[in-house]
Design an enzyme around this catalytic site. Structure first.
Site, mmCIF file in Angstrom:
data_model
loop_
_atom_site.group_PDB
_atom_site.id
_atom_site.type_symbol
_atom_site.label_atom_id
_atom_site.label_comp_id
_atom_site.label_asym_id
_atom_site.label_seq_id
_atom_site.Cartn_x
_atom_site.Cartn_y
_atom_site.Cartn_z
ATOM 1 C CG HIS A 72 -2.133 -0.817 1.079
ATOM 2 N ND1 HIS A 72 -3.310 -0.331 0.580
ATOM 3 C CD2 HIS A 72 -2.342 -2.127 1.331
ATOM 4 C CE1 HIS A 72 -4.215 -1.307 0.555
ATOM 5 N NE2 HIS A 72 -3.649 -2.413 1.001
ATOM 6 C CE LYS A 105 -6.756 14.061 -0.023
ATOM 7 N NZ LYS A 105 -6.813 12.807 -0.750
ATOM 8 N NE ARG A 106 -5.203 10.022 9.978
ATOM 9 C CZ ARG A 106 -4.945 9.067 10.852
ATOM 10 N NH1 ARG A 106 -5.678 7.957 10.864
ATOM 11 N NH2 ARG A 106 -3.969 9.185 11.725
ATOM 12 C CE LYS A 134 -3.307 10.850 2.920
ATOM 13 N NZ LYS A 134 -4.107 10.196 1.862
ATOM 14 C CB THR A 137 -10.319 5.217 -2.110
ATOM 15 O OG1 THR A 137 -10.085 5.509 -0.728
ATOM 16 C CG2 THR A 137 -9.572 3.968 -2.513
ATOM 17 C CE LYS A 159 -14.050 6.997 -0.021
ATOM 18 N NZ LYS A 159 -13.418 7.355 1.257
HETATM 19 C C1 LIG Z 1 -12.153 7.285 1.651
HETATM 20 C C2 LIG Z 1 -11.707 7.667 2.998
HETATM 21 C C3 LIG Z 1 -10.351 7.872 3.252
HETATM 22 C C4 LIG Z 1 -9.278 7.773 2.185
HETATM 23 O O1 LIG Z 1 -9.089 9.071 1.635
HETATM 24 P P1 LIG Z 1 -7.866 9.391 0.671
HETATM 25 O O2 LIG Z 1 -8.171 10.767 0.190
HETATM 26 O O3 LIG Z 1 -7.905 8.404 -0.441
HETATM 27 O O4 LIG Z 1 -6.642 9.320 1.471
HETATM 28 C C5 LIG Z 1 -9.967 8.220 4.534
HETATM 29 N N1 LIG Z 1 -10.870 8.358 5.520
HETATM 30 C C6 LIG Z 1 -12.183 8.191 5.307
HETATM 31 C C7 LIG Z 1 -13.138 8.375 6.437
HETATM 32 C C8 LIG Z 1 -12.650 7.835 4.037
HETATM 33 O O5 LIG Z 1 -13.953 7.638 3.839
#
Ligand SMILES: *Cc1c(COP(=O)(O)O)cnc(C)c1O
Length: 798
Positions: free
Chosen positions: A349, A536-537, A542, A644, A648
């Site tokens: 990952h 995101k985190r 990032k 991911t 979305k």
């Molecule tokens: C989808 C999701 C992530 C992943 O987000 P990235 O932008 O791909 O790092 C992290 N936390 C939550 C709650 C999510 O739904």
């Protein structure tokens, strides 16, 4: 399943009366939730039993997805949807005078994961059930999930996530008949037994009891129920003398107490190793037992079982499987090894070196003495075999499992399995040509790509019901079961009426989020503004800080020229930082203080707003993402393995503003260059800097007045109420040479943002881009990703 409204009302009332001894009108939303969840359980029980029997009878090959994290979020609505009874339940509730939204919101997020990796594992559970493959999850039943985040005076404060509450987890079932024991610590010596076989003798080991709790995973529209098995730890009564103090007992309970809240760096903590081994050993033991019930020879177990290692946390699996097959079931090395390699597969990952697990050999040997011996043997045999093939000694040294007194878990997973995959095309390429180059030269056939995906049902049908209804009107409901029908939307891309409707639906989602923002932060935001979202985190790679640099630039632009012609913007953030990640927490503080600065400044005329929404989690994502106009995916090229949330956002019609990183590249391939905004260095340019060591951020800063003004803002007192955080950021950018090239990408980012501004002014054009994003997002359904895993890695049949 079939269910009438009348029958549902009767069942629901019965259960509410029986369990809570209360009438509908007097029940709290939590009580109503508990009763509804119990009703769902009643409905799925026969399906769950039937599935179990069917799998035993048909002896189908089964995949087990081992993951230290699962992040499903709320389960109620998705369970109802997948069972095909969501509308019936809503109608029933309407008749009973119960607000479905209130009941839904009474469910606590199941947050046994940090972010993308755990969310992916949860998505795969849904997709496995939906595609009908026999695929079970294996993980840990943490008593505390990912911490709850509060913002106090602009700072992140972490609160334990006691997600069980006092009510427990309504979805799970304890399975006493599948309890197993797990051994850790102690000494191991080898002795010949009466048959002359060399066997280990354990002394002073600690025995832990592993107790499984199964959570049903319901397929969409197919009445299939798979299992997510989560392990809890207990002290076996017959070994209670080994744990004679409260302290000793607590240390055992600690094993499943908390989820490690850091998703991007690895800490060599003994407790974490025990967690990893505990869930891996318990899972493998029950898998072997259930396989043996089929009456087949153990050496052929790979014909009926696949074990998937999600990232390196369960990567002790090949060694533990060898231990079980040889020590517990008397297989010879060669047969055991053959079965192990054919059973195991692994997903990588990350290429971030700080996240690659390596255990100190002494620590590992102390916790897992017998597994350690086996790992040494695997390593010795590997080295000898590769030397026998005449391999370059340097390549052997680079790829062996044990070196420099450390155990390299990724190496064990690759050598001990038959497949290694990355999670987006670029990521897999980087693994092959860089991170795992030597392994690729040895085992090219093991490498493959499986681009991540998302559960379209949760992110579109559930999270964006108004948009879903709009899509129904245009192309019918077929897309709800076959997401590829979304492509039919492309026929409407030049229809002004349709584009107007899509625009309106987005505005309505923005209005809902605006209400939430007002309620939770007090900030007033206009839906006429562009909703520009980064959730995101929080991590340096990032680059939330790049987003903030641009916000500060806009602030100065507006201070210089209050009449600057710009579409109003609302920048929306949501992000948790690992509790020990100082830099990330400083970025959160600065975002919040910049928000205080700009939101109160009337001279900006409402053109610039900044909002940080606390406690980002799956249920919050479901509210935020459908309301986004712009999806910020701005990681430094090469660093984000896939992402991911980018998928979305695309699926609910946001325009992606992105670097050429992770799955952004594949999004661009789907939507075409005109329907995405790309900026910044690509991976080759980044790698060139690494090779030439020619990046000097202070030079960029000194020769560039724009950048200088923005960076100086952190330390010149402009931002109120910040202390050392400002200078920490300044130093990261200038003194520590800006590890993630924010300053290098800054101008390109600003230009891309200007392009967004220009595009948004043409509402019809924007709506067309949005529609094209939605229509082509079918590419990223995790149902298809799972089909590929099932066919190409696990060899499953339906
Ligand atoms: C989808 C999701 C992530 C992943 O987000 P990235 O932008 O791909 O790092 C992290 N936390 C939550 C709650 C999510 O739904």
């Amino acid at each position: 399943m079939e269910l009438t409204k009348e029958r549902f009302i009767r069942d629901f009332k019965d259960i509410l009366h029986e369990r809570q001894l209360i009438k509908v009108a007097d029940a709290t939303s939590v009580e109503l939730f508990q009763a509804l969840a119990s009703t769902v359980r009643k409905y799925i029980t026969p399906l769950w039993l039937e599935r179990r029997n069917q799998l035993i009878e048909q002896q189908q090959k089964t995949a087990y997805y081992f993951s230290i994290e699962f992040l499903p979020g709320r389960m109620l609505e998705t369970n109802l949807l997948n069972l095909g009874i969501l509308d019936t339940v809503k109608e029933g509730f309407a008749e009973l005078g119960v607000d479905f939204e209130d009941v839904k919101n009474a469910e606590y997020d199941m947050a046994l994961g940090n972010g993308g990796l755990g969310r992916l594992a949860a998505a795969f559970m849904d997709s496995l059930a939906t595609t009908g493959y026999p695929g079970f999850g294996n993980g840990i039943r943490y008593r505390y999930g990912l911490f709850k985040q509060r913002i106090v005076d602009g700072y992140q404060v972490e609160i334990p996530d006691a997600w069980f509450g006092s009510l427990g987890n309504v979805w799970e079932t304890r399975k006493d008949h599948d309890i197993v024991d797990v051994k850790i610590f102690g000494n191991v010596s080898l002795h010949a037994n009466e048959k002359g076989r060399i066997v280990p003798l354990y002394e002073n080991s600690k025995i832990l009891r592993a107790v499984p709790y199964d959570v049903p995973q319901i397929g969409f529209g197919n009445d299939t129920v798979n299992n997510l098995r989560l392990w809890d730890v207990e002290i076996p009564e017959e070994h209670e003398l080994d744990y004679p103090t409260i302290e000793a007992r607590r240390r055992v309970q600690d094993i499943t107490a908390i989820l490690y809240p850091d998703d991007s760096s690895y800490e060599g903590k003994e407790l974490r190793l025990i967690q990893e081994y505990f869930m891996t050993s318990a899972g493998l033991q029950t898998i072997i037992k259930s396989y043996l019930k089929q009456g087949r020879p153990l050496k052929d177990i790979h014909e009926k079982v696949s074990v998937h290692i999600n990232d390196t946390h369960p990567a002790v699996a090949p060694a533990e499987f060898m231990r079980l097959l040889m020590d517990e079931y008397d297989l010879e090395w060669a047969d055991a090894w053959n079965a192990t390699v054919k059973t195991m597969s692994y997903t990588n990952h990350t290429i971030l070196s700080e996240a690659l697990e390596k255990w100190d050999a002494e620590l590992f040997k102390n916790v897992l003495p017998r597994v350690y011996q086996i790992i040494l043997e695997i390593d010795n045999r590997y080295v000898a075999e590769m030397a026998g093939r005449g391999l370059d000694p340097q390549v052997i040294e680079n790829t062996r499992i044990v070196k420099d007194n450390q155990i390299h878990m990724a190496h064990l997973a690759i050598i001990g399995g038959h497949s290694i995959n990355g999670v987006a095309k670029l990521h897999t390429e980087l693994l092959k040509e860089d991170t795992l180059r030597d392994f690729y030269s040895i085992y090219p056939e093991k490498f493959n790509n499986k681009t991540n995906g998302i559960i379209q049902r949760r992110w579109l049908q559930i999270a964006d019901q108004p948009l879903s209804a709009e899509i129904d009107k245009l192309i019918g409901k077929g897309w709800r079961s076959d997401i590829h029908e979304l492509r039919k939307l492309l026929e409407f891309k030049d229809d002004p009426q349709v584009l107007g409707d899509f625009y309106r639906v987005k505005q309505e989602a923005k209005a809902r989020l605006a209400d939430f923002i007002k309620e939770s932060t007090g900030a007033e935001v206009s839906t006429e503004a562009i909703f520009d979202v980064q959730v995101k985190r929080l991590h340096a790679y990032k680059r939330q800080l790049l987003n903030l640099l641009h916000i500060i630039k806009l602030y100065w632009d507006l201070k210089d020229n209050p009449n600057k012609d710009m579409v109003p913007r609302v920048f929306i953030f949501g992000a948790k930082a690992a509790p020990g990640y100082h830099f990330a927490k400083s970025v959160i503080k600065l975002i919040n203080e910049v928000a205080n600065l700009v939101n109160k400044d009337e001279s900006l005329q409402g053109k610039l707003k900044v909002v940080f929404l606390e406690n980002y989690r799956v249920s919050l994502a479901e509210l935020i993402i459908p309301a986004a106009d712009v999806s910020e995916q701005i990681s430094l090229a090469s660093k984000e393995a896939s992402g991911t949330s980018n998928m979305k956002f695309m699926m609910t019609g946001a325009i992606t503003l992105a670097t050429l990183d992770g799955a952004n590249i594949e999004i661009k391939d789907e939507v075409g260059d005109d329907n995405i905004v790309i900026f910044g260095m690509d991976k080759d340019q980044v790698y060139k800097h690494y090779a030439r060591h020619d990046y000097y951020s202070r030079g960029v800063y000194e020769s560039n007045p724009d950048i200088r003004r923005v960076v100086d803002t952190f330390v010149n007192g402009t931002i109120p109420n910040v202390r050392e955080e400002g200078s920490e950021i300044y130093e990261a950018l200038i003194t520590h040479n800006d590890e993630y090239f924010l300053l290098e990408d800054f101008h390109s980012y600003v230009e891309a943002q200007e392009k967004i501004d220009a595009l948004y002014r043409d509402k019809e054009k924007w709506a067309r881009m949005s529609l094209i994003n939605i229509a082509t997002s079918d590419k990223f359904t995790s149902d298809d990703t799972i089909e590929q895993y099932a066919k190409e890695i696990w060899n499953l049949e339906k």
